[in-house]
Design a protein around this motif. Structure first.
Motif, PDB file in Angstrom:
ATOM      1  N   GLY A  15      47.720  48.258  31.004  1.00 28.70           N
ATOM      2  CA  GLY A  15      48.497  49.005  32.053  1.00 28.70           C
ATOM      3  C   GLY A  15      48.389  49.254  33.205  1.00 28.70           C
ATOM      4  O   GLY A  15      49.088  49.553  34.199  1.00 28.70           O
ATOM      5  N   SER A  17      46.173  47.251  36.675  1.00 28.22           N
ATOM      6  CA  SER A  17      46.232  46.573  37.537  1.00 28.22           C
ATOM      7  C   SER A  17      45.424  45.521  38.611  1.00 28.22           C
ATOM      8  O   SER A  17      43.511  46.398  38.374  1.00 28.22           O
ATOM      9  N   ARG A  67      55.881  41.705  37.547  1.00 25.39           N
ATOM     10  CA  ARG A  67      54.984  42.237  37.430  1.00 25.39           C
ATOM     11  C   ARG A  67      53.519  41.901  38.202  1.00 25.39           C
ATOM     12  O   ARG A  67      53.310  42.894  38.794  1.00 25.39           O
ATOM     13  N   ASN A  84      50.113  43.575  37.898  1.00 22.36           N
ATOM     14  CA  ASN A  84      50.434  44.625  37.662  1.00 22.36           C
ATOM     15  C   ASN A  84      50.973  45.088  35.840  1.00 22.36           C
ATOM     16  O   ASN A  84      51.266  43.689  35.538  1.00 22.36           O
ATOM     17  N   ARG A  85      50.717  46.181  35.749  1.00 26.44           N
ATOM     18  CA  ARG A  85      51.222  46.536  33.945  1.00 26.44           C
ATOM     19  C   ARG A  85      51.074  45.377  33.082  1.00 26.44           C
ATOM     20  O   ARG A  85      51.403  44.460  32.322  1.00 26.44           O
ATOM     21  N   ASP A  87      48.839  43.385  30.123  1.00 21.52           N
ATOM     22  CA  ASP A  87      48.416  43.275  28.667  1.00 21.52           C
ATOM     23  C   ASP A  87      48.051  42.403  28.208  1.00 21.52           C
ATOM     24  O   ASP A  87      47.698  41.337  29.300  1.00 21.52           O
TER      25      ASP A  87
END
Length: 119
Positions: A15, A17, A67, A84-85, A87
């Motif tokens: 989650g 960055s 993302r 970003n975001r 995983d």
């Protein structure tokens, strides 16, 4: 001689960055097509993440669309990848790459930088 130097990697939680940078030297940075690739642990090949042409045209891999954001600063001969975001599946070694305007392939790669996403 073309040289590409990545920076900005590290370990983050899901989650979060991270922004990667790549400084190019030894060539006319503004004329080259630039890209980011990655190789996940255990993978045999690198996969493209995103690419940006000398005129600013951008292309993303499906997993990066929405993302990640690729950008370039020709005055600083620097390529960026804002992620970003993140995983756990984004864990990989990320590579900066340069494609000459007369070539259809990426002829130059950086050493790579590790990005680890874990909880």
């Amino acid at each position: 001689q073309v040289h590409l130097a990545e920076s900005g990697g590290g370990s983050v939680a899901p989650g979060e960055s991270l922004t990667l940078s790549c400084v190019g030297s030894g060539y006319s940075f503004n004329q080259y097509y630039m890209g980011w690739f990655r190789r996940a642990p255990g993978a045999l090949q690198r996969e493209v993440v995103a690419a940006i042409a000398s005129d600013g045209y951008i292309d993303y891999a499906p997993f990066a669309q929405g993302r990640f954001m690729i950008s370039r600063d020709n005055d600083k001969s620097t390529l960026y990848l804002q992620m970003n975001r993140l995983d756990v599946e984004d864990t990989a070694t990320y590579y900066c790459a340069a494609r000459p305007p007369w070539s259809y392939t990426y002829d130059h790669y950086g050493q790579g930088i590790q990005v680890t996403v874990s909880s």
